[in-house]
Each structure stands twice: as C-alpha cells, then as structure tokens.
Motif scaffolding. Structure first.
Motif, PDB file in Angstrom:
ATOM      1  N   ALA A  41       0.850  -1.206   0.000  1.00 23.86           N
ATOM      2  CA  ALA A  41       0.000   0.000   0.000  1.00 23.86           C
ATOM      3  C   ALA A  41       0.881   1.249   0.000  1.00 23.86           C
ATOM      4  O   ALA A  41       0.609   2.222  -0.710  1.00 23.86           O
ATOM      5  CB  ALA A  41      -0.919  -0.014   1.229  1.00 23.86           C
ATOM      6  N   VAL A  42       1.956   1.184   0.787  1.00 25.36           N
ATOM      7  CA  VAL A  42       2.882   2.320   0.833  1.00 25.36           C
ATOM      8  C   VAL A  42       3.496   2.553  -0.556  1.00 25.36           C
ATOM      9  O   VAL A  42       3.564   3.693  -1.029  1.00 25.36           O
ATOM     10  CB  VAL A  42       4.000   2.045   1.874  1.00 25.36           C
ATOM     11  N   GLU A  43       3.927   1.459  -1.210  1.00 25.22           N
ATOM     12  CA  GLU A  43       4.556   1.604  -2.542  1.00 25.22           C
ATOM     13  C   GLU A  43       3.560   2.227  -3.525  1.00 25.22           C
ATOM     14  O   GLU A  43       3.940   3.012  -4.382  1.00 25.22           O
ATOM     15  CB  GLU A  43       5.032   0.253  -3.082  1.00 25.22           C
ATOM     16  N   ARG A  44       2.286   1.867  -3.387  1.00 27.29           N
ATOM     17  CA  ARG A  44       1.274   2.465  -4.284  1.00 27.29           C
ATOM     18  C   ARG A  44       1.171   3.956  -4.042  1.00 27.29           C
ATOM     19  O   ARG A  44       1.070   4.747  -4.981  1.00 27.29           O
ATOM     20  CB  ARG A  44      -0.094   1.809  -4.064  1.00 27.29           C
ATOM     21  N   ALA A  45       1.229   4.340  -2.779  1.00 22.53           N
ATOM     22  CA  ALA A  45       1.142   5.773  -2.453  1.00 22.53           C
ATOM     23  C   ALA A  45       2.375   6.514  -2.984  1.00 22.53           C
ATOM     24  O   ALA A  45       2.262   7.618  -3.520  1.00 22.53           O
ATOM     25  CB  ALA A  45       1.014   5.954  -0.938  1.00 22.53           C
ATOM     26  N   VAL A  46       3.551   5.876  -2.863  1.00 28.27           N
ATOM     27  CA  VAL A  46       4.787   6.512  -3.365  1.00 28.27           C
ATOM     28  C   VAL A  46       4.684   6.711  -4.880  1.00 28.27           C
ATOM     29  O   VAL A  46       5.122   7.719  -5.420  1.00 28.27           O
ATOM     30  CB  VAL A  46       6.038   5.664  -3.003  1.00 28.27           C
ATOM     31  N   GLY A  47       4.040   5.748  -5.553  1.00 23.48           N
ATOM     32  CA  GLY A  47       3.908   5.820  -7.006  1.00 23.48           C
ATOM     33  C   GLY A  47       2.783   6.733  -7.485  1.00 23.48           C
ATOM     34  O   GLY A  47       2.626   6.950  -8.686  1.00 23.48           O
ATOM     35  N   ASP A  48       1.992   7.263  -6.545  1.00 24.11           N
ATOM     36  CA  ASP A  48       0.844   8.080  -6.925  1.00 24.11           C
ATOM     37  C   ASP A  48       1.169   9.560  -6.679  1.00 24.11           C
ATOM     38  O   ASP A  48       1.229  10.008  -5.531  1.00 24.11           O
ATOM     39  CB  ASP A  48      -0.364   7.648  -6.071  1.00 24.11           C
TER      40      ASP A  48
END
Ligand code: TMP
Length: 195
Positions: A41-48
């Motif tokens: 979930a964190v990686e998705r936020a970093v990518g958004d």
C-alpha cells in the motif's frame, strides 16, 4: 544491537546494505517500507503523484507499527544484530518535508516525531549516508514524486537536523561504493565493541 541505514534517494543505501550482508552473516536484515500488504500500500502511495501527504504519512506509520510488532521487537528480544534499511528517520525527514506547508504547526518534523515517540523503538546506531542531491539524482533513473531536487534538498536538511543525536554516524557517501561500504561496516563493528 539495532542499526538503521538512512539517506536521501540515490545515497547508496542498497550497496551499503549488501556490504553489510557479506560482513554480518548472522544479522537479521529488514527494511521499511516492508514487503507485506502494508508495504505494498505504501509503494502504491509513493507511485501516486496525487496522493494526500497525510495519507502517505499514516500508511508509512501503519507499516512501521506492524514491522515493530512482527520483526523489530522479536529480533531485539532475542538480542539479534538487526540491520534495517530505512526506519523512523525516513518518516521524520521525508514526511517532515512533504507536510511542512500543510500543517498548522511550526515544525512538521517535530510533529511527525511526536506521533511516533510513545510507541516506537529507537536504533542504537543510525548510519546517515550523506551525499549532495545532484550526485544522488545522477545515480537514479527517472524517479517517483520524492526523487526531485528541491524536495530532496529539504529532506537532506531534515536529516542534518536529526543527525545531532548521538546515535547518528554521518558517512560521506559521495565516495566510491567500496570505501563507503567499508566505513559503514567499521562503524557497526566499533559500536558492537562498545556494547
Ligand atoms: P526506498 O527507495 O528505500 O525503497 O523507499 C521508498 C521511498 O519512500 C523513498 O523515496 C523514501 C520514501 N519513504 C518515505 O517518504 N517515508 C518513509 O517513512 C519511508 C520508509 C520511505
């Protein structure tokens, strides 16, 4: 003993952690963001590019709480040598920067730290890989939202503030990877000798 490795994107953490893996085979290695669904979930936020900075803070912090319970506290209870690639100081430095204009507080870094203080566990030694932002960015391919010069300058400034604490050893990471790796290994050895 608990060791963390910190620095801006492109500082060379990955190479340092590899050098430590070769040297401290008995150690437990871990990282934040973790490799769990919370880390995903964190990686998705970093990518958004458009995610809300407060949401990012609390995702990173939720991942940290789970990491503490699952990995950090059990390893320290067994007196293991625990080496972690990014930890609380990443939140203080990065989210201290993303939130600096968005909160009604004088000091976003201090506020992020306050959120952690009642329940986190601090490392015995934090290796801060210090490198000019231009050098760091020249080592990376096209980056995510955090890998931008102006932002990384603020992050680097926050890390410098944090490095006043005794647990920090600042390593000049602009030098060749082998020398940087050796310095980090030596810093861990010398802290282990002190007990
Ligand atoms: P990584 O490059 O070490 O995998 O970390 C992913 C990105 O997330 C990197 O740009 C640093 C950032 N980050 C934060 O902003 N806050 C945090 O608490 C952590 C652990 C990482």
């Amino acid at each position: 003993m608990f060791v963390t490795v910190e620095g801006i994107d492109g500082a060379g953490k990955t190479t340092v952690v590899e050098a430590m893996r070769d040297e401290f085979e008995e150690a437990t290695f871990t990282r934040e963001p973790t490799e769990t669904w919370l880390g995903d979930a964190v990686e998705r936020a970093v990518g958004d590019d458009d995610s809300e900075p407060l949401t990012d803070l609390f995702l990173f912090t939720a991942d940290h709480a789970d990491h503490l319970r699952r990995v950090v506290r059990p390893a320290l209870e067994e007196d293991a040598l625990l080496i972690c690639d990014r930890y609380v100081d990443s939140r203080y430095a990065y989210q201290g920067a993303t939130l600096s204009d968005r909160l009604d507080v004088d000091d976003a870094l201090a506020w992020v730290r306050e959120i952690h203080e009642p329940w986190t566990v601090y490392p015995d030694l934090t290796l801060l890989l210090d490198v000019p932002v231009e050098t760091a960015l020249s080592r990376k391919e096209a980056g995510d939202k955090y890998e931008r010069a102006g932002f990384l300058r603020d992050v680097a400034e926050n890390y410098r503030r944090l490095a006043d604490e005794d647990r920090f050893v600042v390593i000049d990471a602009a030098r060749d990877a082998e020398t940087v790796g050796e310095d980090c290994v030596n810093a861990v050895r010398s802290r282990l000798r002190r007990g």
